[in-house]
Design a protein around this motif. Sequence first.
Motif, PDB file in Angstrom:
ATOM      1  N   ILE A  97       0.854  -1.188   0.000  1.00 36.15           N
ATOM      2  CA  ILE A  97       0.000   0.000   0.000  1.00 36.15           C
ATOM      3  C   ILE A  97       0.892   1.242   0.000  1.00 36.15           C
ATOM      4  O   ILE A  97       2.015   1.209   0.504  1.00 36.15           O
ATOM      5  N   MET A  98       0.406   2.321  -0.590  1.00 37.29           N
ATOM      6  CA  MET A  98       1.202   3.533  -0.704  1.00 37.29           C
ATOM      7  C   MET A  98       0.296   4.754  -0.571  1.00 37.29           C
ATOM      8  O   MET A  98      -0.770   4.810  -1.183  1.00 37.29           O
ATOM      9  N   LEU A  99       0.701   5.702   0.245  1.00 31.08           N
ATOM     10  CA  LEU A  99      -0.035   6.950   0.412  1.00 31.08           C
ATOM     11  C   LEU A  99       0.464   7.968  -0.605  1.00 31.08           C
ATOM     12  O   LEU A  99       1.648   8.319  -0.620  1.00 31.08           O
ATOM     13  N   LEU A 100      -0.441   8.417  -1.474  1.00 39.01           N
ATOM     14  CA  LEU A 100      -0.107   9.376  -2.528  1.00 39.01           C
ATOM     15  C   LEU A 100      -1.228  10.409  -2.654  1.00 39.01           C
ATOM     16  O   LEU A 100      -2.362  10.143  -2.239  1.00 39.01           O
ATOM     17  N   PRO A 101      -0.959  11.573  -3.244  1.00 42.16           N
ATOM     18  CA  PRO A 101      -2.027  12.569  -3.430  1.00 42.16           C
ATOM     19  C   PRO A 101      -3.059  12.101  -4.456  1.00 42.16           C
ATOM     20  O   PRO A 101      -2.807  11.177  -5.228  1.00 42.16           O
ATOM     21  N   ASP A 102      -4.210  12.746  -4.455  1.00 38.99           N
ATOM     22  CA  ASP A 102      -5.150  12.561  -5.565  1.00 38.99           C
ATOM     23  C   ASP A 102      -4.443  12.988  -6.851  1.00 38.99           C
ATOM     24  O   ASP A 102      -3.754  14.012  -6.890  1.00 38.99           O
ATOM     25  N   VAL A 103      -4.586  12.205  -7.913  1.00 40.99           N
ATOM     26  CA  VAL A 103      -3.805  12.461  -9.127  1.00 40.99           C
ATOM     27  C   VAL A 103      -4.110  13.803  -9.777  1.00 40.99           C
ATOM     28  O   VAL A 103      -3.259  14.350 -10.491  1.00 40.99           O
ATOM     29  N   VAL A 104      -5.293  14.366  -9.533  1.00 40.31           N
ATOM     30  CA  VAL A 104      -5.646  15.636 -10.176  1.00 40.31           C
ATOM     31  C   VAL A 104      -4.747  16.773  -9.672  1.00 40.31           C
ATOM     32  O   VAL A 104      -4.606  17.794 -10.342  1.00 40.31           O
ATOM     33  N   THR A 105      -4.102  16.591  -8.522  1.00 40.05           N
ATOM     34  CA  THR A 105      -3.143  17.608  -8.054  1.00 40.05           C
ATOM     35  C   THR A 105      -1.955  17.728  -8.998  1.00 40.05           C
ATOM     36  O   THR A 105      -1.223  18.716  -8.946  1.00 40.05           O
ATOM     37  N   CYS A 106      -1.758  16.725  -9.872  1.00 39.88           N
ATOM     38  CA  CYS A 106      -0.656  16.756 -10.849  1.00 39.88           C
ATOM     39  C   CYS A 106      -1.088  17.311 -12.202  1.00 39.88           C
ATOM     40  O   CYS A 106      -0.258  17.428 -13.114  1.00 39.88           O
ATOM     41  N   LEU A 107      -2.356  17.633 -12.352  1.00 40.91           N
ATOM     42  CA  LEU A 107      -2.886  18.023 -13.657  1.00 40.91           C
ATOM     43  C   LEU A 107      -2.275  19.335 -14.137  1.00 40.91           C
ATOM     44  O   LEU A 107      -2.243  20.332 -13.408  1.00 40.91           O
ATOM     45  N   ARG A 108      -1.808  19.322 -15.379  1.00 39.55           N
ATOM     46  CA  ARG A 108      -1.203  20.536 -15.956  1.00 39.55           C
ATOM     47  C   ARG A 108      -1.820  20.811 -17.335  1.00 39.55           C
ATOM     48  O   ARG A 108      -1.128  20.804 -18.341  1.00 39.55           O
ATOM     49  N   LEU A 109      -3.118  21.022 -17.349  1.00 39.11           N
ATOM     50  CA  LEU A 109      -3.831  21.301 -18.603  1.00 39.11           C
ATOM     51  C   LEU A 109      -3.814  22.798 -18.904  1.00 39.11           C
ATOM     52  O   LEU A 109      -3.957  23.626 -17.999  1.00 39.11           O
ATOM     53  N   ASN A 110      -3.655  23.135 -20.164  1.00 42.37           N
ATOM     54  CA  ASN A 110      -3.812  24.522 -20.574  1.00 42.37           C
ATOM     55  C   ASN A 110      -5.302  24.839 -20.684  1.00 42.37           C
ATOM     56  O   ASN A 110      -6.086  24.040 -21.195  1.00 42.37           O
ATOM     57  N   TYR A 111      -5.690  25.995 -20.171  1.00 43.31           N
ATOM     58  CA  TYR A 111      -7.075  26.431 -20.287  1.00 43.31           C
ATOM     59  C   TYR A 111      -7.075  27.953 -20.385  1.00 43.31           C
ATOM     60  O   TYR A 111      -6.078  28.622 -20.071  1.00 43.31           O
ATOM     61  N   LYS A 112      -8.178  28.511 -20.828  1.00 39.49           N
ATOM     62  CA  LYS A 112      -8.280  29.960 -20.996  1.00 39.49           C
ATOM     63  C   LYS A 112      -8.625  30.602 -19.653  1.00 39.49           C
ATOM     64  O   LYS A 112      -9.745  30.482 -19.164  1.00 39.49           O
ATOM     65  N   GLN A 113      -7.646  31.273 -19.056  1.00 39.19           N
ATOM     66  CA  GLN A 113      -7.836  31.916 -17.758  1.00 39.19           C
ATOM     67  C   GLN A 113      -8.839  33.070 -17.887  1.00 39.19           C
ATOM     68  O   GLN A 113      -8.695  33.938 -18.748  1.00 39.19           O
ATOM     69  N   SER A 114      -9.874  33.051 -17.049  1.00 42.38           N
ATOM     70  CA  SER A 114     -10.846  34.144 -17.072  1.00 42.38           C
ATOM     71  C   SER A 114     -10.205  35.429 -16.559  1.00 42.38           C
ATOM     72  O   SER A 114      -9.460  35.412 -15.581  1.00 42.38           O
ATOM     73  N   LYS A 115     -10.473  36.541 -17.224  1.00 40.89           N
ATOM     74  CA  LYS A 115      -9.864  37.815 -16.828  1.00 40.89           C
ATOM     75  C   LYS A 115     -10.589  38.452 -15.646  1.00 40.89           C
ATOM     76  O   LYS A 115      -9.995  39.182 -14.860  1.00 40.89           O
ATOM     77  N   ALA A 116     -11.880  38.191 -15.531  1.00 37.36           N
ATOM     78  CA  ALA A 116     -12.675  38.823 -14.469  1.00 37.36           C
ATOM     79  C   ALA A 116     -13.163  37.782 -13.467  1.00 37.36           C
ATOM     80  O   ALA A 116     -13.786  36.801 -13.837  1.00 37.36           O
ATOM     81  N   ARG A 117     -12.843  38.022 -12.208  1.00 37.71           N
ATOM     82  CA  ARG A 117     -13.373  37.151 -11.137  1.00 37.71           C
ATOM     83  C   ARG A 117     -14.592  37.867 -10.566  1.00 37.71           C
ATOM     84  O   ARG A 117     -14.488  38.653  -9.609  1.00 37.71           O
ATOM     85  N   ASP A 118     -15.753  37.589 -11.154  1.00 35.93           N
ATOM     86  CA  ASP A 118     -16.949  38.362 -10.809  1.00 35.93           C
ATOM     87  C   ASP A 118     -18.121  37.496 -10.357  1.00 35.93           C
ATOM     88  O   ASP A 118     -19.274  37.929 -10.388  1.00 35.93           O
ATOM     89  N   THR A 119     -17.816  36.238  -9.939  1.00 31.50           N
ATOM     90  CA  THR A 119     -18.883  35.299  -9.584  1.00 31.50           C
ATOM     91  C   THR A 119     -18.582  34.616  -8.257  1.00 31.50           C
ATOM     92  O   THR A 119     -17.428  34.328  -7.948  1.00 31.50           O
ATOM     93  N   ILE A 120     -19.628  34.390  -7.473  1.00 30.56           N
ATOM     94  CA  ILE A 120     -19.524  33.508  -6.303  1.00 30.56           C
ATOM     95  C   ILE A 120     -20.103  32.168  -6.744  1.00 30.56           C
ATOM     96  O   ILE A 120     -21.289  32.065  -7.065  1.00 30.56           O
ATOM     97  N   LEU A 121     -19.266  31.140  -6.777  1.00 30.22           N
ATOM     98  CA  LEU A 121     -19.645  29.869  -7.382  1.00 30.22           C
ATOM     99  C   LEU A 121     -19.944  28.822  -6.318  1.00 30.22           C
ATOM    100  O   LEU A 121     -19.082  28.492  -5.496  1.00 30.22           O
TER     101      LEU A 121
END
Length: 359
Positions: free
Chosen positions: A177-201
């Motif tokens: 057995i091995m303790l490791l992080p959730d794999v999504v912590t390694c995700l390095r996908l390019n995406y379009k960064q939103s310019k305006a942070r104007d929402t409570i989600l």
Amino acid sequence: MKKSRWFLGELRWAKKFGELFLITQWLRLRRRKLIFLAGTGCHGNIGDLAIVEAELELLKFLFPGKKIIEINSNLLKRHTKMFARIIGGNIIFIQGGGFIGTLWREEDLMAKRVIQEFPNNLIVIFPQTVYFENSDFGTQVYEETCRIFQKHKRLLLCLREKTSYELAKNILDEKRIMLLPDVVTCLRLNYKQSKARDTILFCLRKDKEKRIKKEQKEKLIKCVTDFFGKEFKISNTDMILLHRFNIKKRKVYVQRKLEEFSGAKLVVTDRLHGMVFATLTNTPCIVTDNCNYKVSGVYEWIKQYRNILYVKDIDNIKGVDIERIINCVEEYSSELYLNQFRRLSKYIECGEIENVGEY
């Protein structure tokens, strides 16, 4: 009519199996070394889709000289026995997530079929949350899990939080057995960064894992509205696609969700990957648990980011808590988590676990 559609559907899956068989045979003729990733999701849970994308990226990073062959869950459950002709003696990685145990039984049984059908292969289960309900059924599934897992002598079970890791010590010995992080912590996908942070989600569960009641959600909305006033709009989102899933667009779905999170001033969630997506996009986030311990457990891997606030009791959230996290400027880095996963390649090379992962 229904039978005809079912038959045509099964013909399509048989065709996909044939195509995969031909591809692997061609790769073998070229003497390519193969690794198989089995049981990847064919549904619209964006957290699970992000897991697959992160696993594929991670396997390419850890094993640059090998070809990664993906076998999705729909194909696997139809042809598990026949995959012996394709996989041979190669390493099998099983999809990570939170399905070992009683919560998501279909996926749990799928993983167990692979373990039973390939008793001599090296099998690695990507980081999981293990959960057994407190009932006779939970005891039955726990005993079944112990029996199947212990019989396989080349199985490595990875856990993504310490509660599951401690539970796994009763299923397999510590060398497997091995303790490791959730794999999504390694995700390095390019995406379009939103310019305006104007929402409570608000990104809250609606399935059997949910814990937040309607009155609590309303109280949360009031708390946030009182703090921000009318300057920011409240929006609801989900990690589940609201339209038909197309496997060819998997990466696009993940990128779009990351973009959505990057446009938020604050995220409020009880979803594990809602929390992780907020972390990846440097978005302030208030997070609480679902019905088990996976959220709080994985939070331990990212708690150094001061813009992520985990709370046990959402009724006690104050405006001062919100003010503190939205004023923290953080920049996410996946390097720490990639370094943890390097231990996985060392295990495969030498057959020994180097050390226990630390938060």
